[in-house]
Design an enzyme around this catalytic site. Structure first.
Site, PDB file in Angstrom:
ATOM      1  CB  CYS A   2      -0.917   0.110   1.213  1.00  7.53           C
ATOM      2  SG  CYS A   2      -1.923  -1.341   1.478  1.00  7.53           S
ATOM      3  NE  ARG A  27       4.667   1.801  -0.805  1.00 10.13           N
ATOM      4  CZ  ARG A  27       5.910   1.844  -0.345  1.00 10.13           C
ATOM      5  NH1 ARG A  27       6.846   2.366  -1.082  1.00 10.13           N
ATOM      6  NH2 ARG A  27       6.202   1.381   0.840  1.00 10.13           N
ATOM      7  CD1 TRP A  75      -1.007  -6.227  -3.589  1.00 10.06           C
ATOM      8  CD2 TRP A  75      -0.727  -6.838  -1.461  1.00 10.06           C
ATOM      9  NE1 TRP A  75      -0.755  -7.577  -3.564  1.00 10.06           N
ATOM     10  CE2 TRP A  75      -0.582  -7.980  -2.285  1.00 10.06           C
ATOM     11  CE3 TRP A  75      -0.590  -6.995  -0.084  1.00 10.06           C
ATOM     12  CZ2 TRP A  75      -0.307  -9.248  -1.770  1.00 10.06           C
ATOM     13  CZ3 TRP A  75      -0.329  -8.251   0.435  1.00 10.06           C
ATOM     14  CH2 TRP A  75      -0.184  -9.366  -0.414  1.00 10.06           C
ATOM     15  CG  ASN A  99       2.172   0.481   3.936  1.00  9.19           C
ATOM     16  OD1 ASN A  99       1.860  -0.682   3.732  1.00  9.19           O
ATOM     17  ND2 ASN A  99       3.383   0.958   3.683  1.00  9.19           N
ATOM     18  N   GLY A 100       0.592  -1.391   6.335  1.00  6.49           N
ATOM     19  CA  GLY A 100       1.172  -2.288   7.334  1.00  6.49           C
ATOM     20  C   GLY A 100       0.145  -3.325   7.732  1.00  6.49           C
ATOM     21  CD  GLU A 476      13.728 -14.215 -11.615  1.00  4.24           C
ATOM     22  OE1 GLU A 476      13.436 -14.551 -10.451  1.00  4.24           O
ATOM     23  OE2 GLU A 476      13.329 -13.154 -12.130  1.00  4.24           O
ATOM     24  CE  LYS A 480      10.032 -12.201 -13.082  1.00  2.00           C
ATOM     25  NZ  LYS A 480      10.985 -12.024 -12.066  1.00  2.00           N
ATOM     26  CD  GLU A 483       6.777 -12.150 -10.392  1.00  2.63           C
ATOM     27  OE1 GLU A 483       7.741 -12.239 -11.172  1.00  2.63           O
ATOM     28  OE2 GLU A 483       6.668 -11.242  -9.550  1.00  2.63           O
ATOM     29  CG  HIS A 499      15.316 -37.515  -5.077  1.00  2.00           C
ATOM     30  ND1 HIS A 499      15.763 -38.703  -4.541  1.00  2.00           N
ATOM     31  CD2 HIS A 499      16.359 -36.993  -5.760  1.00  2.00           C
ATOM     32  CE1 HIS A 499      17.039 -38.878  -4.875  1.00  2.00           C
ATOM     33  NE2 HIS A 499      17.422 -37.845  -5.621  1.00  2.00           N
ATOM     34  CE  LYS A 595       9.541  -3.269  -9.629  1.00  2.00           C
ATOM     35  NZ  LYS A 595       9.998  -4.543 -10.207  1.00  2.00           N
TER      36      LYS A 595
HETATM   37  C1  AGP Z   1       9.881 -10.241  -8.735  1.00  2.00           C
HETATM   38  O1  AGP Z   1       9.423 -10.414 -10.031  1.00  2.00           O
HETATM   39  C2  AGP Z   1       8.866 -10.062  -7.747  1.00  2.00           C
HETATM   40  N1  AGP Z   1       7.897  -9.106  -8.077  1.00  2.00           N
HETATM   41  C3  AGP Z   1       9.224 -10.197  -6.291  1.00  2.00           C
HETATM   42  O2  AGP Z   1       9.510 -11.537  -6.082  1.00  2.00           O
HETATM   43  C4  AGP Z   1      10.382  -9.338  -5.725  1.00  2.00           C
HETATM   44  O3  AGP Z   1      11.593  -9.750  -6.261  1.00  2.00           O
HETATM   45  C5  AGP Z   1      10.394  -9.472  -4.192  1.00  2.00           C
HETATM   46  O4  AGP Z   1       9.190  -8.986  -3.691  1.00  2.00           O
HETATM   47  C6  AGP Z   1      11.554  -8.778  -3.545  1.00  2.00           C
HETATM   48  O5  AGP Z   1      11.510  -7.412  -3.775  1.00  2.00           O
HETATM   49  P1  AGP Z   1      12.766  -6.483  -3.545  1.00  2.00           P
HETATM   50  O6  AGP Z   1      13.812  -6.940  -4.485  1.00  2.00           O
HETATM   51  O7  AGP Z   1      12.259  -5.109  -3.859  1.00  2.00           O
HETATM   52  O8  AGP Z   1      13.181  -6.638  -2.127  1.00  2.00           O
END
Ligand code: AGP
Length: 600
Positions: A2, A27, A75, A99-100, A476, A480, A483, A499, A595
């Site tokens: 947020c 955010r 968020w 926010n929190g 990774e 991607k 997401e 396994h 983000k």
């Molecule tokens: C990456 O595509 C993500 N959106 C997410 O995993 C991100 O890398 C993670 O939240 C960590 O964020 P930061 O690098 O800003 O700490």
């Protein structure tokens, strides 16, 4: 997560609050809302979804002469992304943006025994405040009594009709800062809304709270002692990222990686050796071990970094996910160094790890993309990533920048210790120098990936598999795809498939095999054969023809594994992008994500 903003001044608040929220939309974009002081009372506007819905709603509303208010972009943590759950939350006389996470909100709700409109944790704040007022407390005492009731993390702005044109504010664990400008006083969750408007900013510390009006700000600590406001200058103008002809910011950022890599090396490769201005060799070589800690994509960078640091600097290295590490009572080497990695510099769990480790007297280094972020301000030393603004929620160029910085650091460390020298050091330097070309030419595979992507819009899952440094890359690649395409994908060490996960293998299970020629090639070949024998559909990313591949995405052969790594990185990023675009998803703002993750 947020984002919160506030303004008190001479100008119309609506537009300033909306512009501030635009800068904070990364955010969270589940809903947005603002509350404005008007002559009689407070006026509130909310809308679900992205900010433009709120802007549309406010388009025809006249707010002339309303020069103070607060705003929020959400968020969702507690309660669905509905209008009722959108901030500001309020009773008749007071409104709050938060926010929190208020961890004791259930107990507080029970105690309060009032009627709640939303399902959020945040709404208790304003109920508590009003309850304290009803008991005869002054607004300031009601505010501090409210803060004393709360457990958890918060950045709060609260306005009340009892104190027109004043904002009560507090910070504990979630970022909040005050911006000073001739146009008035601003509040924001980060620099972004303030840059270009405010000359100076004050970053609040945990436990600080206060009251502000257009003329003055009163700031206090946890003991209610007055605190002198100290400010830092802000840049005069903001650099706004544009799509520059690309369909999405993420696509542009994938293409920018080559330039980012060149920027990272600037001034750091000097006549046969590596030099990192920010860190002296003496400082580095005092440490006996390293712990790398991060979340999400940054964690994948950390994992890659652990291979590089052990191989090139011969230093024992652990890697941990921040949200796990902070609660496991970690036993830390007092002679060790903690490295935290973060694009945003605001990730709550990573920040908390930094605080915890610093308390134990252990030295810390941050690899971060955002100067002045909470993580940069707290760490003993920091290396900025030089990736520029990353707008796509799915991180791409920040990941490359993290990997490149870690690789450079590993070489510098090895060179400083004396364990990386001569031909071996020259081999690394040559590969470092070549990386930007590799990234540039790798994008030529884009058309092929676009055509191929139409075959992979269904199925019951994707397994990205790799070995050695290609294993974190597999993680990774899978992240991607998850997401932005919302398809199920997992990254796995290729040798581990037998396994358990191999039980899933059939023609509808897509295996994306990262078959780097330079590391354990024959091993991964056998692992892929095992999957193919069980009829899994194989997409091989490899340097040469591989007979078992249903689809082959050919990459160039390099003797250095990191060059293969970066070429494959482009492939997995573009594959996720093209699949998501075909599925019609919002690539830059995927559902349910934000983000910057400022809640734990
Ligand atoms: C990456 O595509 C993500 N959106 C997410 O995993 C991100 O890398 C993670 O939240 C960590 O964020 P930061 O690098 O800003 O700490």
């Amino acid at each position: 997560m947020c984002g919160i903003v506030g303004y008190i001044g001479k100008r119309e608040a609506k537009q300033l609050l909306l512009s501030g929220l635009k800068e904070l939309e990364y955010r969270g974009y589940d809903s947005a809302g603002i509350a404005l002081f008007q002559e009689q009372g407070i006026q509130v506007f909310k809308a679900t979804g992205k900010l433009h819905h709120l802007e549309d709603k406010l388009h025809a509303v006249s707010t002339q002469g309303l020069t103070a208010g607060i705003g929020h972009t959400r968020w969702a943590t507690h309660g669905k992304p509905t209008e009722l759950n959108a901030h500001p939350h309020g009773l008749t006389h007071s409104y709050v943006v938060h926010n929190g996470i208020i961890e004791n909100y259930v107990a507080l709700k029970k105690q309060l025994a009032s009627t709640f409109i939303s399902q959020t944790d945040s709404e208790v704040i304003v109920h508590l405040f009003e309850q304290h007022l009803n008991k005869g407390k002054s607004p300031t005492t009601a505010f501090t009594a409210t803060l004393a009731d709360l457990n958890g993390a918060y950045a709060i702005l609260l306005i009340t009709e009892h104190c027109p044109e004043q904002i009560f504010f507090a910070r504990n664990g979630s970022p909040l800062q005050i911006g000073f400008s001739e146009q008035g006083l601003f509040f924001a969750s980060s620099d972004a809304p303030l840059v270009g408007i405010c000359q100076n900013t004050c970053y609040l510390e945990d436990g600080q709270w206060g009251i502000a009006n257009a003329q003055e700000v009163l700031l206090f600590d946890t003991q209610h002692q007055a605190v002198t406001i100290s400010t830092s200058p802000l840049p005069a103008s903001s650099i706004t990222a544009q799509k520059e002809g690309f369909r999405f910011f993420m696509e542009k950022e994938i293409y920018e990686q080559s330039t980012v890599i060149s920027d990272i090396l600037m001034g750091r490769l000097q006549a046969q050796h590596i030099h990192i201005e920010e860190i002296s060799p003496d400082w580095l070589t005092t440490y006996q071990s390293i712990t790398l800690c991060a979340c999400g994509t940054s964690y994948h960078a950390a994992l890659t970094g652990s291979y590089l640091l052990e191989q090139l600097a011969k230093i024992p290295t652990n890697v941990a996910i921040a949200s796990e590490f902070r609660y496991r009572n970690p036993v830390l080497n007092p002679e060790g160094l903690l490295i935290v990695i973060s694009q945003s510099g605001e990730t709550a769990d990573t920040l908390e790890v930094l605080k915890l480790v610093k308390k134990q007297g252990i030295k810390t280094l941050a690899l971060c993309n955002v100067d002045n972020s909470s993580i940069v301000r707290l760490a003993d030393k920091s290396l900025l990533l030089r990736a520029g603004i990353e707008k796509g929620v799915a991180s791409t160029k920040a990941f490359s920048a993290q990997i490149m910085t870690l690789w450079l650091l590993a070489c510098y460390w090895g060179q400083s210790k004396g364990c990386l020298h001569g031909i071996a050091l020259q081999k690394e330097i040559q590969a470092l120098e070549k990386t930007h070309q590799v990234l540039r030419s790798a994008t030529s595979v884009h058309d092929r990936i676009h055509r191929l992507s139409k075959r992979y819009l269904h199925g019951h899952g994707f397994f990205f598999i790799g070995r050695d440094i290609f294993y974190p890359l597999a993680l990774e690649g899978a992240l991607k795809l998850k997401e932005i395409s919302y398809l199920h994908a997992e990254g796995y060490p290729a040798g581990e498939m037998k396994h358990g996960p191999i039980a899933l293998a059939d023609a509808e299970l897509f295996t994306i095999a990262l078959m780097g020629k330079s590391r354990l090639y024959n091993k991964i070949k056998s692992n892929v054969e095992e999957l193919s024998a069980r009829d899994s559909t194989i997409i091989a990313i490899a340097t040469e023809y591989f007979e078992l591949a249903d689809d082959l995405i050919k990459i160039n052969a390099y003797t250095h594994p990191m060059l293969e790594f970066f070429e494959m990185l482009i492939v997995v990023q573009l594959l996720a992008l093209e699949i998501a675009i075909r599925l019609g998803n919002d690539v830059d703002m995927p559902r349910n994500l934000a983000k910057s993750v400022t809640v734990e």
